[in-house]
Motif scaffolding. Structure first.
Motif, PDB file in Angstrom:
ATOM      1  N   THR A 125      31.499  32.968  47.093  1.00  0.00           N
ATOM      2  CA  THR A 125      32.436  32.470  46.094  1.00  0.00           C
ATOM      3  C   THR A 125      33.106  33.629  45.378  1.00  0.00           C
ATOM      4  N   GLU A 128      37.683  33.461  39.925  1.00  0.00           N
ATOM      5  CA  GLU A 128      39.134  33.370  39.778  1.00  0.00           C
ATOM      6  C   GLU A 128      39.722  34.665  39.244  1.00  0.00           C
ATOM      7  N   HIS A 131      41.250  37.370  41.498  1.00  0.00           N
ATOM      8  CA  HIS A 131      42.608  37.242  42.027  1.00  0.00           C
ATOM      9  C   HIS A 131      43.660  37.844  41.093  1.00  0.00           C
ATOM     10  N   ARG A 132      43.278  38.136  39.861  1.00  0.00           N
ATOM     11  CA  ARG A 132      44.289  38.530  38.878  1.00  0.00           C
ATOM     12  C   ARG A 132      44.919  39.885  39.184  1.00  0.00           C
ATOM     13  N   TRP A 164      54.017  31.498  52.882  1.00  0.00           N
ATOM     14  CA  TRP A 164      52.879  31.155  52.040  1.00  0.00           C
ATOM     15  C   TRP A 164      51.672  30.714  52.853  1.00  0.00           C
ATOM     16  N   GLU A 168      45.474  32.363  51.554  1.00  0.00           N
ATOM     17  CA  GLU A 168      44.587  31.281  51.130  1.00  0.00           C
ATOM     18  C   GLU A 168      45.309  30.413  50.100  1.00  0.00           C
ATOM     19  N   PRO A 169      45.281  29.095  50.259  1.00  0.00           N
ATOM     20  CA  PRO A 169      46.035  28.209  49.358  1.00  0.00           C
ATOM     21  C   PRO A 169      45.722  28.420  47.875  1.00  0.00           C
ATOM     22  N   GLU A 170      44.443  28.632  47.554  1.00  0.00           N
ATOM     23  CA  GLU A 170      44.080  28.815  46.148  1.00  0.00           C
ATOM     24  C   GLU A 170      44.740  30.070  45.579  1.00  0.00           C
ATOM     25  N   TYR A 171      44.678  31.163  46.345  1.00  0.00           N
ATOM     26  CA  TYR A 171      45.279  32.412  45.878  1.00  0.00           C
ATOM     27  C   TYR A 171      46.796  32.288  45.790  1.00  0.00           C
ATOM     28  N   ALA A 173      48.558  29.665  45.268  1.00  0.00           N
ATOM     29  CA  ALA A 173      48.926  28.820  44.126  1.00  0.00           C
ATOM     30  C   ALA A 173      48.813  29.588  42.815  1.00  0.00           C
ATOM     31  N   LEU A 174      47.772  30.396  42.686  1.00  0.00           N
ATOM     32  CA  LEU A 174      47.594  31.177  41.465  1.00  0.00           C
ATOM     33  C   LEU A 174      48.718  32.199  41.295  1.00  0.00           C
TER      34      LEU A 174
END
Length: 234
Positions: A125, A128, A131-132, A164, A168-171, A173-174
């Motif tokens: 995991t 979050e 990713h910043r 896009w 990774e979709p999560e990254y 989107a962020l």
């Protein structure tokens, strides 16, 4: 000082949790994360083993929180460095971010090894906050040039322009939420830059550059300069 509205019980629990984490980081400064022991921390705090397990049920749970906290603190530090330098343009902000990252890693090698070398669980995991920093670089790159949307010739004919779906979709989107002007190509360029920064810092922290260079900071600076020159030509 606790959070407004917290009960006395909640404040005491928060304070004890913070103390457990502080002692754990002290232990990590002198030993490998595999040697970190909840029982040893409990003894140092004058707690029973059962009591400390009511805060963290496993050593891995504690390590996951430490990793998340360190990622957050690091991202805060690098964002502050970027803000301070941003008045001089995106290149200055990228240099500030890079050198702040290297300074932190050299000053805190155990923290660096913990967040970049420890699988947090079976699913690995990623907090979050991790990713910043690459997201911040994507924002800087995207604000600098809008001409990175074309295919990059050096990739060769087998590779298409970045989209896009490459991330990774999560990254994705962020990044898109925080930096809507950043294109997929800017995100890819930022990840390449982040990998170069991290790679050189990692080699230095683990002692793999000392046999080749007496000036790792000079090498690091030159690598960032190369990437900013490429950006300036886009």
């Amino acid at each position: 000082m606790g959070i407004p509205g917290q009960s006395r019980r909640e404040r005491l629990r928060a304070a004890t949790t913070a103390q457990i984490k502080a002692i754990a980081l002290d232990h990590l400064a002198s030993e490998d994360s595999n040697a970190l022991s909840l029982r040893a921390i409990a003894r140092e705090m004058g707690m029973t083993a059962g009591a400390i397990y009511s805060y963290f049920d496993t050593r891995e749970a504690l390590i996951r929180e430490l990793i998340a906290d360190l990622h957050t603190a690091l991202a805060d530090r690098l964002e502050t460095a970027c803000r301070s330098a941003s008045q001089d343009g995106p290149a200055a902000a990228i240099f500030a971010l890079g050198h702040s990252y290297r300074d932190w890693a050299i000053a805190n090698p155990q923290h660096f090894r913990l967040i970049h070398g420890h699988p947090t669980d079976e699913l690995r995991t990623v907090p979050e906050a991790a990713h910043r920093v690459p997201g911040l670089l994507a924002g800087l790159v995207g604000a600098w040039t809008g001409r990175l949307d074309v295919p990059e010739p050096e990739l060769g004919p087998a590779y298409h322009a970045y989209g896009w779906a490459d991330f990774e979709p999560e990254y994705a989107a962020l990044v898109h939420a925080a930096h809507p002007h950043a294109s997929p190509a800017a995100v890819a360029f930022a990840l390449r830059l982040w990998a170069r920064m991290h790679g050189l810092v990692s080699l230095e922290v683990y002692g793999h550059l000392s046999a080749q260079t007496r000036e790792p900071a000079k090498l690091f600076h030159a690598e960032i300069r190369h990437f900013t020159q490429v950006l300036g030509e886009c």
